[in-house]
Design a protein around this motif. Structure first.
Motif, PDB file in Angstrom:
ATOM      1  N   SER A 286       7.928   5.261  21.723  1.00  0.00           N
ATOM      2  CA  SER A 286       7.989   3.752  21.811  1.00  0.00           C
ATOM      3  C   SER A 286       8.916   3.138  20.963  1.00  0.00           C
ATOM      4  O   SER A 286       9.587   3.756  20.395  1.00  0.00           O
ATOM      5  N   MET A 287       9.203   1.907  21.171  1.00  0.00           N
ATOM      6  CA  MET A 287      10.071   1.273  20.549  1.00  0.00           C
ATOM      7  C   MET A 287       9.335   0.395  19.292  1.00  0.00           C
ATOM      8  O   MET A 287       8.373  -0.389  19.412  1.00  0.00           O
ATOM      9  N   GLU A 288       9.939   0.242  17.958  1.00  0.00           N
ATOM     10  CA  GLU A 288       9.480  -0.238  17.117  1.00  0.00           C
ATOM     11  C   GLU A 288      10.377  -1.058  16.216  1.00  0.00           C
ATOM     12  O   GLU A 288      11.434  -0.093  15.611  1.00  0.00           O
ATOM     13  N   ASP A 289      10.383  -2.191  16.253  1.00  0.00           N
ATOM     14  CA  ASP A 289      11.504  -2.782  15.280  1.00  0.00           C
ATOM     15  C   ASP A 289      13.248  -2.355  15.797  1.00  0.00           C
ATOM     16  O   ASP A 289      13.799  -2.188  14.763  1.00  0.00           O
ATOM     17  N   GLY A 290      13.188  -2.108  17.003  1.00  0.00           N
ATOM     18  CA  GLY A 290      14.679  -1.616  17.477  1.00  0.00           C
ATOM     19  C   GLY A 290      14.805  -0.186  17.367  1.00  0.00           C
ATOM     20  O   GLY A 290      15.971   0.467  17.652  1.00  0.00           O
ATOM     21  N   ALA A 291      14.027   0.716  16.796  1.00  0.00           N
ATOM     22  CA  ALA A 291      14.146   1.957  16.741  1.00  0.00           C
ATOM     23  C   ALA A 291      13.104   2.539  17.559  1.00  0.00           C
ATOM     24  O   ALA A 291      12.089   2.263  17.880  1.00  0.00           O
ATOM     25  N   VAL A 292      13.527   3.801  17.891  1.00  0.00           N
ATOM     26  CA  VAL A 292      12.661   4.433  18.972  1.00  0.00           C
ATOM     27  C   VAL A 292      11.794   5.584  18.065  1.00  0.00           C
ATOM     28  O   VAL A 292      12.272   6.476  17.020  1.00  0.00           O
ATOM     29  N   LYS A 293      10.539   5.441  18.192  1.00  0.00           N
ATOM     30  CA  LYS A 293       9.653   6.164  17.377  1.00  0.00           C
ATOM     31  C   LYS A 293       8.867   7.166  18.375  1.00  0.00           C
ATOM     32  O   LYS A 293       8.465   6.927  19.536  1.00  0.00           O
ATOM     33  N   ILE A 294       8.689   8.463  17.876  1.00  0.00           N
ATOM     34  CA  ILE A 294       7.937   9.498  18.747  1.00  0.00           C
ATOM     35  C   ILE A 294       6.255   9.269  18.455  1.00  0.00           C
ATOM     36  O   ILE A 294       5.852   9.287  17.295  1.00  0.00           O
ATOM     37  N   ILE A 295       5.890   9.059  19.688  1.00  0.00           N
ATOM     38  CA  ILE A 295       3.990   9.001  19.641  1.00  0.00           C
ATOM     39  C   ILE A 295       3.689  10.427  19.533  1.00  0.00           C
ATOM     40  O   ILE A 295       2.709  10.598  18.893  1.00  0.00           O
ATOM     41  N   ALA A 296       3.995  11.148  20.217  1.00  0.00           N
ATOM     42  CA  ALA A 296       3.692  12.284  20.450  1.00  0.00           C
ATOM     43  C   ALA A 296       4.410  13.416  21.300  1.00  0.00           C
ATOM     44  O   ALA A 296       4.912  13.070  22.319  1.00  0.00           O
ATOM     45  N   PRO A 297       4.892  14.731  20.942  1.00  0.00           N
ATOM     46  CA  PRO A 297       5.540  15.708  21.952  1.00  0.00           C
ATOM     47  C   PRO A 297       4.413  16.186  22.594  1.00  0.00           C
ATOM     48  O   PRO A 297       3.247  16.638  22.135  1.00  0.00           O
ATOM     49  N   THR A 298       4.907  16.586  23.822  1.00  0.00           N
ATOM     50  CA  THR A 298       3.872  17.409  24.783  1.00  0.00           C
ATOM     51  C   THR A 298       3.951  18.870  24.384  1.00  0.00           C
ATOM     52  O   THR A 298       5.059  19.556  24.523  1.00  0.00           O
TER      53      THR A 298
ATOM     54  N   LEU B 231       9.214  18.638  16.455  1.00  0.00           N
ATOM     55  CA  LEU B 231       9.404  17.217  16.399  1.00  0.00           C
ATOM     56  C   LEU B 231       7.587  16.640  16.313  1.00  0.00           C
ATOM     57  O   LEU B 231       6.815  17.483  16.946  1.00  0.00           O
ATOM     58  N   LYS B 232       7.330  15.635  15.634  1.00  0.00           N
ATOM     59  CA  LYS B 232       6.152  15.184  15.399  1.00  0.00           C
ATOM     60  C   LYS B 232       5.900  13.819  15.382  1.00  0.00           C
ATOM     61  O   LYS B 232       6.502  12.991  15.491  1.00  0.00           O
ATOM     62  N   SER B 233       4.522  13.455  15.575  1.00  0.00           N
ATOM     63  CA  SER B 233       4.404  12.148  15.797  1.00  0.00           C
ATOM     64  C   SER B 233       4.825  11.174  14.495  1.00  0.00           C
ATOM     65  O   SER B 233       4.588  11.751  13.368  1.00  0.00           O
ATOM     66  N   GLY B 234       5.371   9.963  14.917  1.00  0.00           N
ATOM     67  CA  GLY B 234       5.731   9.333  13.678  1.00  0.00           C
ATOM     68  C   GLY B 234       7.195   9.584  13.351  1.00  0.00           C
ATOM     69  O   GLY B 234       7.809   8.793  12.458  1.00  0.00           O
ATOM     70  N   ASP B 235       7.768  10.579  13.769  1.00  0.00           N
ATOM     71  CA  ASP B 235       9.272  10.518  13.719  1.00  0.00           C
ATOM     72  C   ASP B 235      10.043   9.535  14.267  1.00  0.00           C
ATOM     73  O   ASP B 235       9.727   9.068  15.295  1.00  0.00           O
ATOM     74  N   TYR B 236      11.323   9.190  13.582  1.00  0.00           N
ATOM     75  CA  TYR B 236      11.991   8.307  14.389  1.00  0.00           C
ATOM     76  C   TYR B 236      13.366   9.063  14.893  1.00  0.00           C
ATOM     77  O   TYR B 236      13.995   9.774  14.332  1.00  0.00           O
ATOM     78  N   ILE B 237      13.882   8.441  16.005  1.00  0.00           N
ATOM     79  CA  ILE B 237      15.339   8.982  16.647  1.00  0.00           C
ATOM     80  C   ILE B 237      16.223   7.716  16.529  1.00  0.00           C
ATOM     81  O   ILE B 237      15.944   6.863  17.075  1.00  0.00           O
ATOM     82  N   THR B 238      17.125   8.322  15.947  1.00  0.00           N
ATOM     83  CA  THR B 238      18.257   7.247  15.434  1.00  0.00           C
ATOM     84  C   THR B 238      19.438   7.447  16.079  1.00  0.00           C
ATOM     85  O   THR B 238      20.173   6.331  16.464  1.00  0.00           O
ATOM     86  N   HIS B 239      19.909   8.568  16.400  1.00  0.00           N
ATOM     87  CA  HIS B 239      21.345   8.875  17.053  1.00  0.00           C
ATOM     88  C   HIS B 239      20.834   9.964  18.318  1.00  0.00           C
ATOM     89  O   HIS B 239      19.989  10.799  18.115  1.00  0.00           O
ATOM     90  N   LEU B 240      21.335   9.776  19.422  1.00  0.00           N
ATOM     91  CA  LEU B 240      21.716  10.713  20.236  1.00  0.00           C
ATOM     92  C   LEU B 240      23.135  11.099  20.449  1.00  0.00           C
ATOM     93  O   LEU B 240      23.911  10.251  20.856  1.00  0.00           O
ATOM     94  N   ASP B 241      23.430  12.583  20.498  1.00  0.00           N
ATOM     95  CA  ASP B 241      24.706  12.972  20.403  1.00  0.00           C
ATOM     96  C   ASP B 241      25.549  12.321  19.494  1.00  0.00           C
ATOM     97  O   ASP B 241      26.623  11.956  19.893  1.00  0.00           O
TER      98      ASP B 241
END
Length: 459
Positions: free
Chosen positions: A102-114, A124-134
């Motif tokens: 999901s998107m939260e305040d401009g940051a991508v947040k992980i809801i859950a890994p399948t 990866l865990k629920s609540g982690d934030y993804i800040t960079h890709l490559d």
């Protein structure tokens, strides 16, 4: 001549409709029209004066997205790509890394890994934030842009930079993209206990659960000591599949009710005769990632005293979204109702409280990692019933029974403490009838565990 007659008929029809339309417009709120005029004024100014030229389609989609985002976190507009992705996921196969984000305040947040996907295997865990890709910062972009960058040809790699609350520094994870065929249900037998792991609620889930219960009986050569229904990190899915799964363990009584905008807008679903679990003890495992359809199942089994709920408080999504097609390839996902467990509980905000709280000790970050729940989302629906505020508090209080560390458990060969605890509990019960088993466990735990607050349902 025929074309002329048709045009004349259409014109007469249109003229006939004028009084009706005029009457409806006259009855509308004048304030609404002023607001619509304001909207069109902004639309025109953006089209003519924005620093870069923007096409009308982009502006209109942005307006629709903004309107729905002002309602609640789960209502949204699905363009052709989003609509196709949703249909693919509910059918049970999709491409990607296996992340719900999901998107939260401009940051991508992980809801859950399948489970069993690259993201899950990488930890990866629920609540982690993804800040960079490559190595490229994605903060401030759109969720669609981030998802597009994470997708790609199977076999190629992408590096994610993760910020995990509770850790001092970000860390990188390199994942290999896969075509993910989502198996909604997996099963196994451990110490004569049947384990049914439900990952999602797609079109195949109900049938797969029934098949799993039959397969477990065959593998045991009779009947197992009991069943563990693992709903952890299950983000939910289709309502009818949650009803089917609950029905597999119940032979009568209400499963769930749905209440809409009007007081008279109530629907109820009931179990049919036949318990695929033979009345044997059932333990339901939940955590902060168990949401929506998963909470319907946990709540139904808990209210009917058919299953003992273990783990951590669930996510707390007690609303129902209806998919309303707009065109052949676009749709509106709109929150249209709240659902309630058989005893009349709404899990909105508060979630399902486990009968016995069991922390995931084999997760070394479990104490420091915050749990993302419905109550944390902006503009979430408010629970209409008064909630005890303690229900919404953090549920990481120390328990003297759970003092082992992840390292100590690893040395004992325990990789999943919650599941291990559930299996051992059923093994101790030794196949006792479900009602007696629940009473025995509750009595043994009295004074040392957190009990569920739900009253008994009508079994």
């Amino acid at each position: 001549m025929a074309r002329l007659l048709l045009r004349s008929a259409l014109l007469v029809s249109a003229v006939a409709l004028v009084p009706t339309v005029t009457s409806a417009l006259a009855a509308a709120d004048a304030e609404t029209f002023r607001e619509m005029d304001q909207f069109m004024s902004v639309f025109d100014r953006v089209r003519s004066e924005y620093v870069d030229k923007v096409d009308d389609k982009t502006l209109i989609k942005g307006a629709i997205d903004g309107m729905l985002a002002s309602l609640d976190p789960h209502s949204s507009y699905l363009d052709s790509r989003d609509y196709q992705n949703l249909r693919t996921q509910t059918d049970g196969a999709y491409g990607g890394l296996g992340l719900t984000v999901s998107m939260e305040d401009g940051a991508v947040k992980i809801i859950a890994p399948t489970e069993d996907t690259p993201a899950y295997k990488a930890g990866l865990k629920s609540g982690d934030y993804i800040t960079h890709l490559d190595g490229k910062l994605i903060y401030g972009g759109t969720l669609d842009e981030a998802v597009d960058q994470m997708r790609g040809k199977p076999g190629t790699q992408v590096k994610l930079t993760i910020v995990r609350p509770g850790r001092d520094k970000p860390f990188d994870v390199t994942l290999t993209r896969e075509v993910i065929t989502l198996k909604p249900v997996k099963w196994e037998v451990k110490d004569k206990v049947g384990i049914v792991n439900i990952n999602t609620f797609n079109k195949q889930t109900g049938e797969a659960v029934r098949a799993a219960l039959v397969s477990i009986d065959k593998a045991v050569g009779g009947q197992p000591l009991g069943y563990v229904v693992d709903l952890r990190s299950n983000p939910g899915g289709l309502l009818d599949q949650a009803i089917e799964v609950s029905d597999a363990f119940l032979d009568r009584g209400e499963i769930v009710s749905q209440r809409g905008r009007e007081k008279s807008d109530i629907e109820r679903w009931y179990a049919r005769p036949g318990d695929f679990a033979h009345g044997l003890p059932v333990i339901v495992l939940i955590d902060a990632g168990s949401a929506s359809a998963a909470e319907i199942v946990a709540g139904a089994l808990q209210d009917h005293r058919r299953g003992l709920v273990m783990g951590e408080r669930s996510f707390g999504k007690g609303s129902v979204q209806t998919l309303l097609p707009l065109t052949e390839d676009t749709a509106l996902r709109l929150t249209t109702a709240r659902y309630f467990t058989p005893s009349g509980r709404s899990v909105q905000e508060g979630g399902i409280q486990p009968d016995i709280r069991v922390p995931q000790l084999t997760d070394p970050d479990y104490k420091d990692r915050p749990r993302l729940r419905e109550a944390d989302l902006r503009r979430h629906l408010i629970n209409e019933a008064k909630l005890d505020e303690s229900v919404l508090e953090d549920d990481t209080k120390a328990d003297p029974r759970f003092q082992l560390t992840a390292t100590q458990l690893e040395k004992q060969g325990v990789s999943d403490f919650q599941l291990d605890y559930a299996v051992k509990t059923l093994a101790r019960l030794g196949g006792a009838p479900a009602t007696a088993a629940a009473a025995t466990t509750s009595a043994a735990a009295k004074g040392t565990v957190t009990a569920g607050a739900g009253p008994k349902g009508g079994r």
